[in-house]
Write a protein that holds these residues in place. Structure first.
Motif, PDB file in Angstrom:
ATOM      1  N   GLU A   1       0.720  -1.295   0.192  1.00 37.72           N
ATOM      2  CA  GLU A   1      -0.164  -0.078  -0.197  1.00 37.72           C
ATOM      3  C   GLU A   1       1.114   1.141   0.104  1.00 37.72           C
ATOM      4  O   GLU A   1       0.474   1.991  -0.754  1.00 37.72           O
ATOM      5  N   HIS A   2       1.942   1.050   1.479  1.00 33.54           N
ATOM      6  CA  HIS A   2       3.271   2.172   0.599  1.00 33.54           C
ATOM      7  C   HIS A   2       3.494   2.827  -0.978  1.00 33.54           C
ATOM      8  O   HIS A   2       3.668   3.175  -1.137  1.00 33.54           O
TER       9      HIS A   2
ATOM     10  N   ARG B   1       0.585   4.474  -2.817  1.00 36.53           N
ATOM     11  CA  ARG B   1       0.294   5.857  -2.417  1.00 36.53           C
ATOM     12  C   ARG B   1       1.366   6.420  -2.709  1.00 36.53           C
ATOM     13  O   ARG B   1       0.696   7.334  -3.611  1.00 36.53           O
ATOM     14  N   ARG B   2       2.595   6.033  -2.565  1.00 37.59           N
ATOM     15  CA  ARG B   2       3.710   6.718  -3.223  1.00 37.59           C
ATOM     16  C   ARG B   2       4.329   7.270  -4.463  1.00 37.59           C
ATOM     17  O   ARG B   2       4.298   8.060  -5.588  1.00 37.59           O
TER      18      ARG B   2
ATOM     19  N   ALA C   1       1.297   6.558  -7.032  1.00 40.62           N
ATOM     20  CA  ALA C   1       0.390   7.681  -7.174  1.00 40.62           C
ATOM     21  C   ALA C   1       0.745   9.051  -7.474  1.00 40.62           C
ATOM     22  O   ALA C   1       0.529   9.920  -8.175  1.00 40.62           O
ATOM     23  N   GLU C   2       1.744   9.618  -6.349  1.00 41.51           N
ATOM     24  CA  GLU C   2       1.977  11.019  -5.965  1.00 41.51           C
ATOM     25  C   GLU C   2       2.823  11.460  -6.857  1.00 41.51           C
ATOM     26  O   GLU C   2       3.407  12.978  -6.618  1.00 41.51           O
TER      27      GLU C   2
ATOM     28  N   ARG D   1      -5.558   4.140  -9.205  1.00 45.28           N
ATOM     29  CA  ARG D   1      -6.530   5.297  -8.004  1.00 45.28           C
ATOM     30  C   ARG D   1      -7.389   3.709  -8.096  1.00 45.28           C
ATOM     31  O   ARG D   1      -8.810   3.192  -6.873  1.00 45.28           O
TER      32      ARG D   1
END
Length: 851
Positions: free
Chosen positions: A411-412, A415-416, A418-419, A465
């Motif tokens: 998940e990290h 998230r990273r 996507a950012e 997403r």
């Protein structure tokens, strides 16, 4: 009297070619045939109408090669036509998809007993491919059996609730919903079997519906079903039943609870047919046939490989079998990516003691596989066709705690990423990854159109997403659910994802799970199946050792299926032959308990080719083999009856060399430990036994095959040939000195000592010619191989050999034996020694069991 009656019956059949039955009877009366005989003729004719034998049989082994009663669908059928309608709506083509399914399911039904026979207990096995549509096939078999009068259908749907629910839903959709008035259900999607009151309401003569029961292989559930059927026994005499055992090698074989309960269920059904379905039939083929068990004594049938199916051989390639042209055996697609052994300890605990507190690292290979998955999903959105789901599988351990430990780092990473999509470094890395992968497997070669990075890039934010990280195991509540819209998921799991369940839209797999048996390994391969719309995009990350195991397994599968096909043509049955399963030095065929009744099967060297394709590349090992080859050539030069020098072809041939020169060579030459079929002691023992027992193999022809354009290599002062090139498969292993060249000896080389033009002969024609011209002479071929051996640019799955010294390969060709042959042991099979067959009527008599 019997011959006279048979003659009368033949006359009646001849009359039917011209006249209807009533007129044919009148003609018999005019010929003076008595009323009693005519009545017997009519009775036999009526019996023959339900036992028609004109059907192209499957590649199957059938008890007594019996005639069949089922010739295919009829106009009055309801269940099978409903399935065809559903398949058409799902986009199945008439040719070849529906036609192939129709033929294969007809073939299976043709092997069952007629439902109106007084009693029967059929036991068969259907061998499919992993993720190849076995469920659709047995659903079709059930539909056709229902159309002909089978009433009770019990489906044993694996050992997990997920597979049972999935199977129940599919059968309800394809069998029950199109014809609700024809079916009653003992189970539903939400609930496994619960005993129903009043069995007469299901099996009484007033109820004409078919009864469907889908249960998992769980002792409690099966015990309830067996007890309920026993209580309903008064109504089951006229209830022909078909039991489908999905994943028939799992839990069914050699289990103290499940196996007896299946047999109990069958004992309560006077008319029953048990048919196991599996893609890994190894355990089923090793059951003791002489015991009261589920050995497929009546038939074994191979399902045809579906068009467009990605199987073991397609992905991993395989080794050539005896009788094959090695040049025609493919290496597989360039879709396997190597996981270094150093990475394994970072994604999987090394011992049980390391499980607690373990957290995996996102290694370079794991990150690369995940990023590629997101790129694939984006590219598939650009194409906008095929399966709407997109899944990645991460399978490193069977332990649920290890699965759960992946959630936070994954998940990290999600998230990273996507950012950071606007980061030029990330975008550049993703572009390079995509360009590299799409270059290695060109889309056009698989009927697809390449998607450029600039086309898929706009889709990446939406992919990230939508992406979910799912721990799918026996202790998790969050499961893969493909019923509520398109799924983008990275699934981390173990056994719940390793058998039966379909991972929809599976594109990328990261697999480093340690396994020890063929069937476990094969069923772990969730990447097998159909890849409509993205055939060029699947990738698998695994260790090189695992890739070699799968390549070996592809060879085992092909050989096993060929055994079944070959024995059928020789009019054998599952009770007179046992399918051989090739062994492996590092893997069991199946669990030890499932092999307890197996015996070592013999595979004769007679009429076979043996060749080296594994080599070490370190200098000391290679120098020893070079010396052994030079000693052999020196002995051949001194002792051959005739020497033929063919410098233009880069070849030498020494005719009629004494056998002891060959056995001396075999005692000095070192075969690789991973080549159990290349056992020097076994080969030497075989040669000496044939010399002693049959006065055969006393003389050998020894050939040297080189490349006239290669660098000269001297074997003696007077014998020199050009070095050949044999690149290795592009894999790395724990042994830096290991090389696999896959194939050494060509078909042409097996005829190097035969006169005339042999270039156009097939492998079998060459062996037949050898048997005719050189019935007692063996052939040994030496191959001096260049130590560098750089592959041609078109060989994408090959790498330079890069050995420390030149390599000497060896090929041996043995003549067919003239009498009982001594053998080498390298297979296991079922033990048929306790089986007795009555030749007169092909009745099956098993020790301790009536026919």
């Amino acid at each position: 009297m019997s011959d006279e009656f048979d003659g009368m019956y033949d006359t009646f059949k001849a009359l039917l070619d011209t006249f209807p039955p009533s007129e044919a009877v009148k003609r018999l009366e005019m010929l003076g045939v008595g009323i009693e005989v005519i009545q017997r003729i009519r009775e036999r004719h009526e019996q023959q109408t339900i036992r028609i034998k004109e059907l192209e049989e499957p590649h199957a082994v059938v008890l007594g090669n019996r005639d069949t009663w089922y010739t295919g669908p009829q106009d009055k059928d309801k269940c099978w036509p409903a399935i065809v309608d559903l398949l058409r709506k799902d986009g199945w083509s008439e040719e070849p998809a529906i036609r192939s399914l129709d033929e294969s399911s007809t073939r299976v039904v043709s092997l069952l007993n007629h439902p109106k026979e007084n009693s029967f207990s059929t036991r068969g096995l259907v061998v499919g491919y992993v993720q190849s549509g076995k469920t659709t096939n047995f659903t079709s078999v059930m539909a056709k059996a229902a159309d002909r009068g089978y009433k009770l259908f019990i489906v044993l749907a694996g050992i997990h609730n997920g597979l049972r629910r999935q199977t129940q839903a599919r059968l309800a959709q394809q069998l029950v919903e199109p014809n609700p008035s024809l079916w009653s259900q003992l189970t539903i999607v939400e609930k496994d079997f619960t005993p129903q009151a009043n069995p007469a309401s299901y099996f009484g003569k007033s109820n004409k519906t078919h009864v469907l029961c889908v249960v998992k292989k769980n002792a409690t559930v099966l015990r309830k079903l067996a007890r309920w059927l026993e209580e309903a026994s008064d109504y089951l005499q006229d209830c022909p039943a078909l039991i489908i055992d999905d994943e028939a090698d799992q839990a069914t074989v050699a289990t103290k609870s499940i196996n007896p309960l299946i047999l109990d269920i069958m004992s309560n059904l006077p008319r029953s047919a048990y048919v196991g379905y599996t893609a890994s039939p190894f355990a089923n083929l090793l059951i003791d046939p002489s015991a009261k068990d589920l050995y497929p004594r009546d038939f074994v049938v191979n399902l045809p490989k579906p068009r467009g199916h990605f199987g073991t051989e397609v992905l991993f390639g395989r080794y050539a079998l005896d009788g094959e042209d090695p040049e025609q055996v493919d290496d597989g697609y360039d879709m396997i990516r190597s996981v270094p052994l150093d990475d394994v300890a970072r994604v999987r605990p090394e011992s049980r003691a390391d499980i607690e507190g373990f957290e995996p690292d996102i290694t370079d290979t794991l990150r690369r596989s995940i990023e590629y998955f997101w790129l694939v999903t984006a590219a598939r959105r650009v194409r906008r066709r095929g399966n709407p789901h997109s899944t990645m599988l991460i399978h490193t351990s069977v332990n649920t705690a290890v699965h759960n430990s992946f959630k936070r780092p994954l998940e990290h990473l999600l998230r990273r990423t996507a950012e950071s999509l606007d980061d030029m470094g990330l975008r550049s890395r993703l572009r390079d990854l995509w360009d590299e992968e799409t270059a290695r497997v060109p889309a056009e070669e698989l009927g697809e159109k390449k998607v450029a990075f600039d086309e898929l890039e706009p889709e990446l934010p939406g992919v990230l997403r939508n992406c979910r990280i799912i721990m799918d195991n026996s202790s998790s509540e969050d499961r893969l659910d493909y019923e509520n819209g398109p799924v983008v998921a990275i699934a981390v799991g173990g056994n719940t994802l390793s058998r039966g369940l379909t991972l929809e839209g599976l594109s990328v797999s990261y697999f480093v799970r340690a396994v020890s048996a063929y069937d476990t390994l094969l069923q772990m391969g969730r990447w097998f199946g159909f890849r409509n719309g993205y055939a060029d995009l699947p990738r698998i990350w695994m260790t090189d050792e695992l890739a070699e195991w799968f390549r070996h397994l592809a060879t085992v599968e092909t050989e096993m299926r060929r055994d079944i096909d070959t024995y059928m043509t020789e009019a054998e049955t599952p009770l007179t032959f046992a399918v051989r399963l090739r062994t492996h030095p590092a893997l069991r065929v199946t669990a030890a308990a499932k092999m307890r009744d197996a015996v070592t099967a013999a595979s004769s060297y007679g009429g076979k080719r043996v060749q080296t394709h594994y080599f070490r590349t370190d200098a000391e090992w290679l120098r020893g083999n070079i010396k052994a080859a030079r000693d052999l050539v020196a002995a051949a030069t001194q002792n051959a009856v005739r020497i033929e020098e063919r410098q233009s072809e880069g070849r030498y041939l020494f005719r009629d060399v004494p056998y002891d020169a060959v056995t001396d060579f075999l005692s000095a030459y070192k075969f690789h430990d991973k080549s159990p079929e290349n056992d020097a002691d076994l080969i030497t023992g075989y040669i000496r036994k044939r010399v002693k027992m049959a006065d055969s193999l006393r003389r050998w022809n020894v050939a040297i095959v080189g490349n006239p354009a290669g660098e000269p290599f001297s074997l003696t002062n007077k014998v020199s040939v050009g070095l050949s090139t044999r690149a290795r498969l592009a894999v790395t292993t724990t042994d830096p000195h290991f090389a696999d060249i896959k194939t050494l000896m060509s078909r042409r080389d097996a005829a190097v000592d035969l006169d005339g033009d042999t270039a156009r002969l097939t492998e079998q024609q060459i062996m037949d010619l050898r048997h005719a011209l050189l019935p007692d002479t063996g052939l040994l071929v030496l191959y001096p191989i260049d130590k560098t051996s750089t592959p041609s640019p078109t060989k994408k799955l090959r790498a330079p050999l890069n050995a420390e010294e030149h390599v000497v390969g060896v090929g041996l060709v043995f003549p067919e034996p003239r009498q009982e042959d001594s053998t080498v042991e390298k297979y296991i099979s079922a033990d048929l020694s306790g089986v007795r067959i009555e030749d007169e009527d092909y009745s099956m008599l098993v020790e301790g069991e009536d026919a």
